[in-house]
Design a protein around this motif. Structure first.
Motif, PDB file in Angstrom:
ATOM      1  N   TYR A 211      25.631 -15.812 -19.100  1.00 59.74           N
ATOM      2  CA  TYR A 211      25.437 -16.612 -17.892  1.00 59.74           C
ATOM      3  C   TYR A 211      24.191 -17.486 -18.015  1.00 59.74           C
ATOM      4  CZ  TYR A 211      25.268 -17.523 -12.821  1.00 59.74           C
ATOM      5  OH  TYR A 211      25.259 -18.112 -11.586  1.00 59.74           O
ATOM      6  N   LEU A 212      23.110 -16.904 -18.518  1.00 58.63           N
ATOM      7  CA  LEU A 212      21.875 -17.662 -18.696  1.00 58.63           C
ATOM      8  C   LEU A 212      22.058 -18.791 -19.708  1.00 58.63           C
ATOM      9  CD1 LEU A 212      19.235 -14.770 -18.731  1.00 58.63           C
ATOM     10  CD2 LEU A 212      19.607 -16.450 -16.919  1.00 58.63           C
ATOM     11  N   GLN A 213      22.857 -18.545 -20.741  1.00 54.91           N
ATOM     12  CA  GLN A 213      23.120 -19.584 -21.728  1.00 54.91           C
ATOM     13  C   GLN A 213      23.940 -20.719 -21.132  1.00 54.91           C
ATOM     14  OE1 GLN A 213      21.762 -19.581 -24.730  1.00 54.91           O
ATOM     15  NE2 GLN A 213      22.709 -21.535 -25.318  1.00 54.91           N
ATOM     16  N   MET A 214      24.886 -20.381 -20.239  1.00 50.90           N
ATOM     17  CA  MET A 214      25.726 -21.385 -19.592  1.00 50.90           C
ATOM     18  C   MET A 214      24.935 -22.237 -18.604  1.00 50.90           C
ATOM     19  SD  MET A 214      29.083 -19.002 -18.882  1.00 50.90           S
ATOM     20  CE  MET A 214      29.852 -20.221 -17.836  1.00 50.90           C
ATOM     21  N   MET A 215      23.797 -21.740 -18.136  1.00 47.36           N
ATOM     22  CA  MET A 215      23.002 -22.464 -17.146  1.00 47.36           C
ATOM     23  C   MET A 215      22.322 -23.703 -17.714  1.00 47.36           C
ATOM     24  SD  MET A 215      21.237 -19.247 -15.119  1.00 47.36           S
ATOM     25  CE  MET A 215      19.840 -20.265 -14.637  1.00 47.36           C
ATOM     26  N   LYS A 216      22.167 -23.782 -19.021  1.00 44.94           N
ATOM     27  CA  LYS A 216      21.437 -24.892 -19.626  1.00 44.94           C
ATOM     28  C   LYS A 216      22.227 -26.189 -19.462  1.00 44.94           C
ATOM     29  CE  LYS A 216      19.172 -21.935 -23.054  1.00 44.94           C
ATOM     30  NZ  LYS A 216      18.948 -21.643 -24.492  1.00 44.94           N
ATOM     31  N   VAL A 217      21.579 -27.214 -18.880  1.00 42.42           N
ATOM     32  CA  VAL A 217      22.251 -28.480 -18.595  1.00 42.42           C
ATOM     33  C   VAL A 217      21.341 -29.645 -18.962  1.00 42.42           C
ATOM     34  CG1 VAL A 217      23.710 -27.580 -16.741  1.00 42.42           C
ATOM     35  CG2 VAL A 217      21.434 -28.456 -16.192  1.00 42.42           C
ATOM     36  N   THR A 218      21.988 -30.767 -19.295  1.00 38.00           N
ATOM     37  CA  THR A 218      21.293 -32.037 -19.483  1.00 38.00           C
ATOM     38  C   THR A 218      21.345 -32.827 -18.181  1.00 38.00           C
ATOM     39  OG1 THR A 218      23.321 -33.111 -20.243  1.00 38.00           O
ATOM     40  CG2 THR A 218      21.947 -32.037 -21.917  1.00 38.00           C
ATOM     41  N   ASP A 219      20.807 -34.047 -18.175  1.00 43.08           N
ATOM     42  CA  ASP A 219      20.820 -34.882 -16.971  1.00 43.08           C
ATOM     43  C   ASP A 219      22.245 -35.150 -16.511  1.00 43.08           C
ATOM     44  OD1 ASP A 219      18.115 -34.945 -17.014  1.00 43.08           O
ATOM     45  OD2 ASP A 219      17.939 -36.918 -17.939  1.00 43.08           O
ATOM     46  N   ALA A 220      23.115 -35.546 -17.444  1.00 46.04           N
ATOM     47  CA  ALA A 220      24.498 -35.863 -17.086  1.00 46.04           C
ATOM     48  C   ALA A 220      25.243 -34.617 -16.629  1.00 46.04           C
ATOM     49  CB  ALA A 220      25.211 -36.513 -18.267  1.00 46.04           C
ATOM     50  N   GLU A 221      25.006 -33.480 -17.304  1.00 42.38           N
ATOM     51  CA  GLU A 221      25.694 -32.246 -16.933  1.00 42.38           C
ATOM     52  C   GLU A 221      25.242 -31.750 -15.568  1.00 42.38           C
ATOM     53  OE1 GLU A 221      26.543 -30.203 -21.296  1.00 42.38           O
ATOM     54  OE2 GLU A 221      24.630 -29.851 -20.265  1.00 42.38           O
ATOM     55  N   LEU A 222      23.970 -31.982 -15.225  1.00 43.59           N
ATOM     56  CA  LEU A 222      23.475 -31.564 -13.913  1.00 43.59           C
ATOM     57  C   LEU A 222      24.195 -32.316 -12.802  1.00 43.59           C
ATOM     58  CD1 LEU A 222      21.517 -29.977 -12.156  1.00 43.59           C
ATOM     59  CD2 LEU A 222      19.808 -31.768 -12.528  1.00 43.59           C
ATOM     60  N   LEU A 223      24.396 -33.613 -12.976  1.00 37.88           N
ATOM     61  CA  LEU A 223      25.111 -34.398 -11.969  1.00 37.88           C
ATOM     62  C   LEU A 223      26.560 -33.940 -11.852  1.00 37.88           C
ATOM     63  CD1 LEU A 223      25.180 -36.743  -9.972  1.00 37.88           C
ATOM     64  CD2 LEU A 223      25.680 -38.280 -11.894  1.00 37.88           C
ATOM     65  N   ASN A 224      27.217 -33.708 -12.990  1.00 36.19           N
ATOM     66  CA  ASN A 224      28.600 -33.234 -12.964  1.00 36.19           C
ATOM     67  C   ASN A 224      28.703 -31.845 -12.343  1.00 36.19           C
ATOM     68  OD1 ASN A 224      29.587 -35.570 -14.202  1.00 36.19           O
ATOM     69  ND2 ASN A 224      29.272 -34.756 -16.258  1.00 36.19           N
ATOM     70  N   LEU A 225      27.686 -31.015 -12.577  1.00 34.07           N
ATOM     71  CA  LEU A 225      27.690 -29.678 -11.993  1.00 34.07           C
ATOM     72  C   LEU A 225      27.605 -29.751 -10.471  1.00 34.07           C
ATOM     73  CD1 LEU A 225      27.559 -26.602 -12.364  1.00 34.07           C
ATOM     74  CD2 LEU A 225      25.075 -26.810 -12.534  1.00 34.07           C
ATOM     75  N   LEU A 226      26.751 -30.640  -9.961  1.00 28.86           N
ATOM     76  CA  LEU A 226      26.646 -30.812  -8.512  1.00 28.86           C
ATOM     77  C   LEU A 226      27.969 -31.289  -7.924  1.00 28.86           C
ATOM     78  CD1 LEU A 226      23.128 -32.483  -8.264  1.00 28.86           C
ATOM     79  CD2 LEU A 226      23.750 -30.219  -7.442  1.00 28.86           C
ATOM     80  N   LYS A 227      28.609 -32.239  -8.594  1.00 33.60           N
ATOM     81  CA  LYS A 227      29.898 -32.739  -8.115  1.00 33.60           C
ATOM     82  C   LYS A 227      30.953 -31.636  -8.161  1.00 33.60           C
ATOM     83  CE  LYS A 227      29.225 -37.605  -9.379  1.00 33.60           C
ATOM     84  NZ  LYS A 227      29.718 -38.720 -10.237  1.00 33.60           N
ATOM     85  N   GLY A 228      30.917 -30.835  -9.216  1.00 36.06           N
ATOM     86  CA  GLY A 228      31.882 -29.751  -9.330  1.00 36.06           C
ATOM     87  C   GLY A 228      31.706 -28.698  -8.260  1.00 36.06           C
ATOM     88  N   MET A 229      30.453 -28.358  -7.957  1.00 37.93           N
ATOM     89  CA  MET A 229      30.185 -27.387  -6.909  1.00 37.93           C
ATOM     90  C   MET A 229      30.639 -27.923  -5.550  1.00 37.93           C
ATOM     91  SD  MET A 229      28.901 -24.558  -7.989  1.00 37.93           S
ATOM     92  CE  MET A 229      28.118 -23.852  -9.452  1.00 37.93           C
ATOM     93  N   GLN A 230      30.380 -29.201  -5.306  1.00 36.35           N
ATOM     94  CA  GLN A 230      30.794 -29.802  -4.042  1.00 36.35           C
ATOM     95  C   GLN A 230      32.310 -29.820  -3.923  1.00 36.35           C
ATOM     96  OE1 GLN A 230      32.336 -32.958  -3.379  1.00 36.35           O
ATOM     97  NE2 GLN A 230      32.090 -32.848  -1.156  1.00 36.35           N
TER      98      GLN A 230
END
Length: 472
Positions: free
Chosen positions: A110-129
């Motif tokens: 889980y901790l390894q999956m948490m690592k994100v770049t700038d683009a992945e962070l934006l996609n993660l927010l969109k995915g959560m929403q």
């Protein structure tokens, strides 16, 4: 004479059983505090219906389900705070306890999956929403407007409702199939061993990899094999207990899974597009966007992968695999997640864990997309947000935002250790706002002394008191 029914001979005059008691007729205590007098208005009894702690009184329980929800919401720790507590303070002890082959390995993944770049962070927010609210986007905004329009015919609204039912069913295919497998497992546990083993053997043939809308194969298998087996079992054993109760749950999930077929959804969509009010407003790009949101392989989305991995960790933690001294932390995380998905919660809730620029962070966001705290002098609707985030080695932050017409009211609370950097924090926040073409109407920053309760920030939560008082 000695009393042979007793161990010792009682002394004369001291045996209570030998005393002669007068047979007096006494009126029974009626516990009436105020006698009824028709010629006057009596005072209030000292009995209190609200006192449900007295075991001698049979007073009704006057608290509603909504009141219970508010009490739990106020007393349950935040999901992000408890998750940060689990990984920031408990993780080391769990790993060192020698359980690396079980929950410790899941937590490391889980901790390894948490690592994100700038683009992945934006996609993660969109995915959560996107995973938090299903009926979102321009397409559903059009349907909402037409459903509230009195000039639209009842037949057209019936077609819209049918489409929404089909859309809900097809997007919940995976969830319905998991429920079906869980129901079958519960049924097998309660059946006689030979029948239960046979049911498990048949259930193993269900295709769990079937994509959304591809339900015909599993439906045919269950109709031809599972349903006859369950029907024959009830007919032979006359088991009308927990087995039949779980079969009823299985049939409900079967019916929902059946509604999620691709052909039925396409037919409902075509009927919807046949409505003139819909066809004149819906473009081909909106339809393509709708189809992508359903069939674009959401299983591989990082937001869903993180959610699934957290569920795996919670399942193992609640089983005691992280040590029974840590079980309460897992219970708090699960209860907080369920409370934020309650029917009484009128807010959009998101929780996302990330490791960004070498910093681990657990964040939680509540959004009111149509806040009643809008400024009437400004145009447009107001959006209110409460953001809580815990950053490892820095501390706990909290932010309250009210955004309307690109103008922002902000309250920002930071850890006490960052007090010397208060001016630098302000300059950075103002730069971020300017970069996103937002302007401050007001700004306030202070040390975070005590995390705020959700009900203190969103007074809309208390609107549930106007509903029907339903008790458990």
């Amino acid at each position: 004479m000695a009393d042979i029914l007793r161990v010792t001979t009682p002394l004369n005059g001291q045996d209570a059983a030998s005393r002669v008691r007068p047979n007096t007729n006494q009126d029974p205590t009626t516990n009436i505090n105020n006698t009824i007098n028709p010629s006057r208005v009596p005072g209030n009894d000292r009995k209190d219906l609200n006192n449900d702690q007295d075991t001698n009184k049979f007073s009704p329980h006057l608290k509603s389900n909504f009141d219970s929800f508010l009490n739990k919401l106020a007393s349950t720790p935040g999901m992000s705070a408890e998750t940060a507590r689990l990984f920031f303070t408990r993780y080391g002890s769990i790993v060192s306890s020698g359980m690396s082959g079980g929950i410790a390995a899941e937590m490391a993944k889980y901790l390894q999956m948490m690592k994100v770049t700038d683009a992945e962070l934006l996609n993660l927010l969109k995915g959560m929403q996107g995973s938090s609210v299903k009926f979102t986007g321009s397409f559903f905004d059009i349907i909402r407007d037409l459903m509230s329009n009195k000039n639209v015919s009842g037949d057209a609204k019936a077609l819209m409702l049918e489409f929404l039912r089909r859309y809900d069913a097809i997007t919940a295919n995976d969830h319905a199939l998991k429920n079906i497998l869980s129901n079958l497992n519960n049924i097998a546990d309660r059946m006689m061993k030979s029948s239960g083993d046979k049911l498990r053997e048949m259930a193993a043939n269900i295709d769990t990899t079937a994509g959304k809308g591809n339900v015909s194969g599993n439906l045919a298998f269950m109709r031809e094999n599972l349903i006859p087996l369950l029907s024959n079992y009830i007919a032979q054993t006359k088991d009308y207990g927990s087995v039949r109760d779980n079969i009823s749950l299985f049939i409900l999930n079967f019916a929902r899974y059946e509604m999620g077929g691709k052909e039925a959804f396409s037919e409902a969509l075509n009927s919807l597009l046949g409505i003139p009010e819909i066809s004149s407003k819906v473009s081909n790009s909106l339809i393509a966007e709708l189809a992508d949101s359903i069939f674009a392989g959401a299983k591989g989305d990082k937001a869903h992968l993180l959610q699934d991995q957290l569920v795996n960790i919670l399942t193992k933690g609640l089983d005691g695999q992280a040590g029974y001294q840590n079980t309460q932390v897992f219970q708090n995380i699960l209860q907080s997640a369920l409370l934020n998905e309650s029917v009484y919660m009128p807010l959009l809730h998101m929780m996302f864990p990330v490791e960004y620029n070498g910093r681990q962070m657990f964040s939680e966001v509540w959004v009111d997309p149509d806040s009643d705290e809008r400024n009437e002098k400004e145009a447009g609707t107001a959006v209110k947000l409460l953001v809580k985030f815990d950053i490892k080695d820095l501390g706990f932050f909290e932010m309250i935002l009210l955004v309307q017409n690109s103008k922002v009211d902000m309250q920002f609370f930071y850890p006490e250790g960052l007090e010397p950097m208060k001016g630098q924090i302000k300059d950075s926040i103002f730069a971020i706002m300017e970069r996103n073409e937002l302007k401050f109407r007001s700004y306030m920053a202070d040390k975070c002394a005590q995390p705020k309760a959700i009900s203190d920030v969103f007074h809309k939560l208390f609107e549930g008191r106007n509903m029907v008082n339903v008790t458990a």
